[in-house]
Write a protein that holds these residues in place. Structure first.
Motif, PDB file in Angstrom:
ATOM      1  N   UNK A  78       0.823  -1.208   0.000  1.00  0.00           N
ATOM      2  CA  UNK A  78       0.000   0.000   0.000  1.00  0.00           C
ATOM      3  C   UNK A  78       0.857   1.258   0.000  1.00  0.00           C
ATOM      4  N   UNK A  79       0.220   2.404   0.149  1.00  0.00           N
ATOM      5  CA  UNK A  79       0.948   3.669   0.085  1.00  0.00           C
ATOM      6  C   UNK A  79       1.857   3.925   1.286  1.00  0.00           C
ATOM      7  N   UNK A  80       1.717   3.146   2.338  1.00  0.00           N
ATOM      8  CA  UNK A  80       2.522   3.366   3.531  1.00  0.00           C
ATOM      9  C   UNK A  80       2.015   4.551   4.327  1.00  0.00           C
ATOM     10  N   UNK A  81       2.620   4.749   5.483  1.00  0.00           N
ATOM     11  CA  UNK A  81       2.216   5.837   6.373  1.00  0.00           C
ATOM     12  C   UNK A  81       3.441   6.657   6.744  1.00  0.00           C
ATOM     13  N   UNK A  82       3.271   7.949   6.785  1.00  0.00           N
ATOM     14  CA  UNK A  82       4.369   8.794   7.232  1.00  0.00           C
ATOM     15  C   UNK A  82       4.360   8.901   8.762  1.00  0.00           C
ATOM     16  N   UNK A 122       6.626   2.682   5.210  1.00  0.00           N
ATOM     17  CA  UNK A 122       7.428   3.574   4.378  1.00  0.00           C
ATOM     18  C   UNK A 122       6.547   4.056   3.225  1.00  0.00           C
ATOM     19  N   UNK A 123       6.662   5.354   2.902  1.00  0.00           N
ATOM     20  CA  UNK A 123       5.833   5.947   1.851  1.00  0.00           C
ATOM     21  C   UNK A 123       6.483   5.905   0.477  1.00  0.00           C
ATOM     22  N   UNK A 124       7.801   5.850   0.400  1.00  0.00           N
ATOM     23  CA  UNK A 124       8.503   5.671  -0.875  1.00  0.00           C
ATOM     24  C   UNK A 124       9.952   5.287  -0.602  1.00  0.00           C
TER      25      UNK A 124
END
Length: 187
Positions: free
Chosen positions: A75-79, A136-138
């Motif tokens: 998924x997009x992850x979380x900051x 992690x987001x990217x």
């Protein structure tokens, strides 16, 4: 900016025993982090008009006194702000934006259930079986990490533990973003 304490609006450690009662069985507990992985991508019924694949990996490891589960997604992850300000707060209905996330207590209840099982079981070492949440987001963003046990002094911090990040995620197409939840329960 490393580490940052997760501020609590309520006594999460005290609520832990109540949260643990939200599940009766192991599979109910495991459903929550899986629902979160799906909800990271499926935000509304609109998703089903043009669905894209969702890849989630679930690894289970049976040990002598425990069962360890890792739920990993792409998924997009979380900051850090999301983890610090939303994930470990209680009754956060405003922040639950996926179609399966509607109460805001699911992951906390799953963690609490695992922790209760470890405290009650003979032979299960509570301190070495604490939960880990990594996101992690990217690829350029640091891994954000929270380690258990549930307490009022939990912190989110930058982690360079690529080995823990990769654990239980070998079948995923990407490791540049997503979330990993490591949960251990007594057998």
């Amino acid at each position: 900016q490393d580490p940052e304490e997760i501020e609590q609006t309520s006594d999460l450690a005290q609520l832990s025993s109540f949260l643990a009662k939200q599940h009766d069985q192991y599979l109910e507990m495991l459903q929550e982090p899986i629902d979160n992985s799906v909800s990271a991508t499926v935000k509304s019924e609109q998703y089903f008009r043009n669905p894209e694949p969702i890849k989630i990996q679930i690894d289970l490891e049976r040990r002598p006194n425990t069962v360890r589960a890792i739920v990993a997604d792409e998924g997009p992850g979380m900051n850090r702000d999301t983890i610090r300000d939303i994930i470990f707060q209680t009754a956060n209905e405003d922040a639950s934006d996926g179609i399966l996330n509607n109460m805001g207590a699911g992951l906390k209840a799953s963690i609490a259930w695992c922790e209760k099982s470890l405290r009650m079981a003979p032979g299960a070492n509570f301190s070495t079986n604490a939960f880990h949440l990594l996101s992690r987001t990217d690829a350029d963003a640091p891994i954000q990490r929270v380690d258990g046990p549930i307490s009022n002094e939990m912190s989110v911090y930058n982690s360079e533990d690529e080995e823990l990040w990769a654990e239980g995620a070998s079948e995923l197409s990407t490791d540049s973003h997503g979330t990993r939840v490591h949960l251990t329960a007594a057998r």
